[in-house]
Design a protein around this motif. Sequence first.
Motif, PDB file in Angstrom:
ATOM      1  N   PRO A   1     -91.926 -33.857 -44.327  1.00  0.00           N
ATOM      2  CA  PRO A   1     -90.918 -33.068 -45.050  1.00  0.00           C
ATOM      3  C   PRO A   1     -89.783 -32.683 -44.119  1.00  0.00           C
ATOM      4  CG  PRO A   1     -92.793 -31.693 -44.482  1.00  0.00           C
ATOM      5  CD  PRO A   1     -93.149 -33.093 -44.051  1.00  0.00           C
ATOM      6  N   SER A   2     -88.592 -32.551 -44.663  1.00  0.00           N
ATOM      7  CA  SER A   2     -87.471 -32.106 -43.838  1.00  0.00           C
ATOM      8  C   SER A   2     -87.664 -30.639 -43.469  1.00  0.00           C
ATOM      9  CB  SER A   2     -86.154 -32.293 -44.590  1.00  0.00           C
ATOM     10  OG  SER A   2     -86.156 -31.536 -45.789  1.00  0.00           O
ATOM     11  N   GLY A   3     -87.051 -30.233 -42.373  1.00  0.00           N
ATOM     12  CA  GLY A   3     -87.177 -28.848 -41.938  1.00  0.00           C
ATOM     13  C   GLY A   3     -87.261 -28.746 -40.432  1.00  0.00           C
ATOM     14  N   SER A   4     -87.594 -27.550 -39.942  1.00  0.00           N
ATOM     15  CA  SER A   4     -87.650 -27.266 -38.513  1.00  0.00           C
ATOM     16  C   SER A   4     -89.078 -27.443 -37.989  1.00  0.00           C
ATOM     17  CB  SER A   4     -87.163 -25.838 -38.246  1.00  0.00           C
ATOM     18  OG  SER A   4     -87.206 -25.564 -36.866  1.00  0.00           O
ATOM     19  N   PHE A   5     -89.217 -28.198 -36.910  1.00  0.00           N
ATOM     20  CA  PHE A   5     -90.496 -28.430 -36.250  1.00  0.00           C
ATOM     21  C   PHE A   5     -90.416 -27.925 -34.814  1.00  0.00           C
ATOM     22  CE2 PHE A   5     -90.375 -31.395 -39.672  1.00  0.00           C
ATOM     23  CZ  PHE A   5     -91.678 -31.660 -40.028  1.00  0.00           C
ATOM     24  N   GLU A   6     -91.545 -27.475 -34.281  1.00  0.00           N
ATOM     25  CA  GLU A   6     -91.630 -27.212 -32.849  1.00  0.00           C
ATOM     26  C   GLU A   6     -92.470 -28.312 -32.226  1.00  0.00           C
ATOM     27  OE1 GLU A   6     -92.218 -23.200 -30.804  1.00  0.00           O
ATOM     28  OE2 GLU A   6     -94.137 -24.187 -30.409  1.00  0.00           O
ATOM     29  N   VAL A   7     -91.890 -29.005 -31.255  1.00  0.00           N
ATOM     30  CA  VAL A   7     -92.601 -30.068 -30.548  1.00  0.00           C
ATOM     31  C   VAL A   7     -92.862 -29.583 -29.133  1.00  0.00           C
ATOM     32  CG1 VAL A   7     -92.549 -32.477 -29.806  1.00  0.00           C
ATOM     33  CG2 VAL A   7     -91.435 -31.812 -31.948  1.00  0.00           C
ATOM     34  N   ASN A   8     -94.139 -29.573 -28.732  1.00  0.00           N
ATOM     35  CA  ASN A   8     -94.539 -29.093 -27.417  1.00  0.00           C
ATOM     36  C   ASN A   8     -95.231 -30.233 -26.679  1.00  0.00           C
ATOM     37  OD1 ASN A   8     -95.869 -27.739 -25.225  1.00  0.00           O
ATOM     38  ND2 ASN A   8     -95.590 -25.825 -26.326  1.00  0.00           N
TER      39      ASN A   8
END
Length: 226
Positions: free
Chosen positions: A168-175
């Motif tokens: 889904p579109s939107g904000s992700f946090e990638v660590n």
Amino acid sequence: MGFLLLLSMLLCIILSHGAVASGSWELIPANPVVGDVIEIRGTGFEGESVDVLITFEKEVQVVDGRYEYLLEDVRIPSGFDNRFTVQATGVDDLNVRVKMLLWITKTAEAKDGVATVSQAGVPPGTYKIRIDGKSDAPSVKLKITAFQEMEVDSEGSFSYTYDSKSMPSGSFEVNVGSIAKQVELQPAAGNIEGDAEKDFKSEKMWVAGILAVLILFVAYLRRRKS
């Protein structure tokens, strides 16, 4: 003399920590759109593997005391240790249903309105995931975290690719390791146009329906007069 010795030790500790955290990674493309094949490319990492965590949050509306969120065609790639966690806030319970060939369900009761389901050792494949449960709130907050351990080559590099068409579109946090970045996945232009086209078609059908009713009504009046 003692102060200088202590300062030297502190500098050694700081420099050694800087060396450990010297790894870096980039996202390609930098501004991804749903449907892009996304690559996470890392360099300068120490050890044989690095942890990659991707976290996504979604607010879901509650209808008639229930909430539901569906993810289609979720691809789990090969890796050392695939894990995922789903946390639901503002709920009575949480069901995470995963389907590859058959549906498998894990359920958790909420404590203080928060329920969590985790699963380790997920085999690679393409899945359908449905998240649902009961809630008395107007909406619930879902936090979905995927974990994978990626192999690092002898030069400290790794590459991880993922087809984002099911995301889904939107904000992700990638660590990656200890380096976290916020990534904004933009909706595909076709989806925006598609929604506008659906709205336009719906409006045309609504207008056509009103015109049809008016024509029938006029014909009925003429028939009565005759």
